[in-house]
Design a protein around this motif. Structure first.
Motif, PDB file in Angstrom:
ATOM      1  N   ARG A 170       5.702   5.577   0.945  1.00 16.76           N
ATOM      2  CA  ARG A 170       5.350   6.896   0.441  1.00 16.76           C
ATOM      3  C   ARG A 170       6.184   7.314  -0.764  1.00 16.76           C
ATOM      4  NH1 ARG A 170       0.353   8.533   2.077  1.00 16.76           N
ATOM      5  NH2 ARG A 170       0.046   8.135   4.312  1.00 16.76           N
ATOM      6  N   ALA A 199       0.829  -1.209   0.000  1.00 17.21           N
ATOM      7  CA  ALA A 199       0.000   0.000   0.000  1.00 17.21           C
ATOM      8  C   ALA A 199       0.860   1.254   0.000  1.00 17.21           C
ATOM      9  CB  ALA A 199      -0.917  -0.002   1.213  1.00 17.21           C
ATOM     10  N   ILE A 200       0.376   2.291  -0.659  1.00 20.69           N
ATOM     11  CA  ILE A 200       1.097   3.565  -0.740  1.00 20.69           C
ATOM     12  C   ILE A 200       1.359   4.132   0.656  1.00 20.69           C
ATOM     13  CG2 ILE A 200      -1.029   4.908  -0.964  1.00 20.69           C
ATOM     14  CD1 ILE A 200       2.306   5.642  -2.742  1.00 20.69           C
ATOM     15  N   HIS A 201       0.480   3.820   1.618  1.00 22.02           N
ATOM     16  CA  HIS A 201       0.648   4.341   2.973  1.00 22.02           C
ATOM     17  C   HIS A 201       1.903   3.784   3.649  1.00 22.02           C
ATOM     18  CE1 HIS A 201      -3.533   3.871   1.779  1.00 22.02           C
ATOM     19  NE2 HIS A 201      -3.784   5.013   2.420  1.00 22.02           N
ATOM     20  N   LEU A 202       2.354   2.609   3.183  1.00 20.22           N
ATOM     21  CA  LEU A 202       3.544   1.981   3.757  1.00 20.22           C
ATOM     22  C   LEU A 202       4.783   2.175   2.901  1.00 20.22           C
ATOM     23  CD1 LEU A 202       1.866  -1.396   4.829  1.00 20.22           C
ATOM     24  CD2 LEU A 202       2.183   0.695   6.185  1.00 20.22           C
TER      25      LEU A 202
END
Length: 439
Positions: free
Chosen positions: A166, A161-164
């Motif tokens: 950046r 995921a982009i959250h993990l």
């Protein structure tokens, strides 16, 4: 609707079916052989004595992944030479390792190895299946092989995921050992990951009930995208599919050979292992084609004379100029999709084209009213290569490199123009029936 449009649509429909039926080089070769057999070609086995007859049509395979198809013309080869077309059956992909079972965080995964120059990012978040060749011991202790295809989407490589991560859209370097093992299933309780050979055993029993399989001994299994080939775009200007490089050329060569002039000797060779350097018994650097020609023409003097009158067209996809990255092309040599086949030129012999061989190809295009383009790499960028220079060096035949322009080469899903495969087919069909001496 004009006849030409209808013919192109029919051609593309058959091309898409061929691509769908050919997830691995083994399946591509098997599909080619099926069509040759239906067209009346006769199988040759390399371990048998041959009795080739003028007017006959033949095929042979090696390693189940390379094929030669041959039309023995009625006119003497010393008059006509041999019209040859070459392509390759393999494409960059992920291959399952010999001991692939992995268990991480209660997920069963597979260890995979990168085959060829894979563009890795597009392999994430795709519905993947598996196919290839399995070798096994039968109940009679004999070793045999058969093809399998799981068909259904049984694996996936999920993105992080982009959250993990950046920085994923700014800079990313993919580690294939850590990041490409696909998920097969989620385990619960004390479950163990399934034994991969047991999975293959089940597939063999399901797909080949006539076989008795005592034990799976080994395999060559590749992962592939289950999304079907398709015509895309508002006006269906494009063909989107896996393995366009280079099954598109294999199919075009096959269709052209099936309509070859029976008076003239013609040949199609589709080699495996081009994407990893062609150095194998069934690759273009191997002896497969040379040994075939030696058996066809046992007298060395006659063989050299025939080859002097022959020509090889190496058909392998070319780089179309990408509208978002047009600066990656030489400004005078940016092939457009749906603008005809491309003559590929490189001064350092990464392509085998010379002025004499390209002149003949231009004349063939003129005769069938097909547009033709030229590709030369930017001088400050490295150039890829094909089986063309390899074949020219191995057997001493005059050669040129051509191909249809393509986007996203070596991606899990490539893009070509919906007109160009049929364009190339028209030219190769003309080549197989060309009535004049070759260059």
């Amino acid at each position: 609707m004009s006849k030409d449009v209808m013919d192109t649509q029919s051609f593309n429909t058959d091309l898409l079916s061929f691509l769908q039926a050919s997830p691995t080089p083994f399946h591509a070769t098997d599909t080619i052989v099926q069509q040759l057999s239906l067209a009346g070609f006769t199988e040759l086995r390399e371990g048998d004595a041959w009795n080739l007859q003028a007017g006959g049509r033949y095929w042979l395979t090696r390693n189940d992944s390379s094929v030669i198809a041959f039309v023995y013309g009625k006119r003497p080869m010393l008059e006509t030479g041999i019209r040859m077309v070459g392509a390759h059956t393999d494409s960059p992909c992920l291959k399952v390792k010999p001991q692939p079972e992995l268990t991480r965080q209660n997920y069963a995964q597979l260890g995979v190895e990168v085959y060829g120059g894979v563009l890795m990012a597009p392999w994430f978040d795709r519905d993947l299946s598996m196919a290839g060749r399995v070798s096994f011991r039968g109940d009679d202790d004999r070793i045999a092989s058969a093809l399998v295809d799981f068909v259904a989407p049984v694996a996936v490589v999920p993105s992080l995921a982009i959250h993990l991560d950046r920085e994923a859209n700014r800079q990313r370097c993919i580690n294939p050992q850590k990041e490409l093992p696909p998920l097969l299933l989620q385990l619960s309780g004390g479950d163990k990951a399934p034994d991969f050979r047991a999975l293959l055993h089940d597939q063999l029993r399901s797909q080949h009930p006539e076989l008795t399989v005592a034990e799976v001994l080994d395999y060559e299994i590749s992962l592939y995208d289950t999304q079907a080939p398709a015509l895309v775009g508002l006006k269906q200007d494009f063909i989107a599919s896996a393995r366009l490089d280079n099954l598109l050329s294999c199919y075009v060569g096959l269709r052209s050979l099936l309509e070859a002039d029976p008076e003239v000797t013609s040949l199609l060779v589709c080699n495996d292992h081009e994407e990893v350097g062609s150095a194998s018994s069934c690759g273009a650097k191997g002896p497969m084609l040379q040994q075939f020609l030696e058996r066809l023409l046992p007298d060395p003097d006659s063989r050299v004379r025939v080859l002097d009158r022959s020509l090889m067209i190496s058909a392998d996809n070319a780089h179309g100029v990408h509208p978002n990255f047009s600066d990656r092309h030489d400004e005078n040599h940016g092939p457009l999709l749906n603008a005809g086949p491309v003559i590929k030129v490189n001064a350092n012999q990464r392509y085998a084209t010379n002025s004499a061989t390209s002149a003949l190809f231009r004349e063939l295009c003129r005769q069938v009213s097909v547009p033709v383009q030229t590709f030369v790499s930017r001088t400050d960028m490295e150039c890829g290569s094909t089986i063309g220079p390899v074949t020219a060096a191995e057997i001493g035949v005059k050669t040129l490199d051509v191909g249809v322009p393509t986007f996203a080469m070596h991606s899990i899903r490539e893009l070509a123009g919906s007109q160009d495969a049929c364009y190339l087919y028209q030219v190769l069909k003309q080549f197989y029936g060309y009535p004049h001496p070759l260059v």
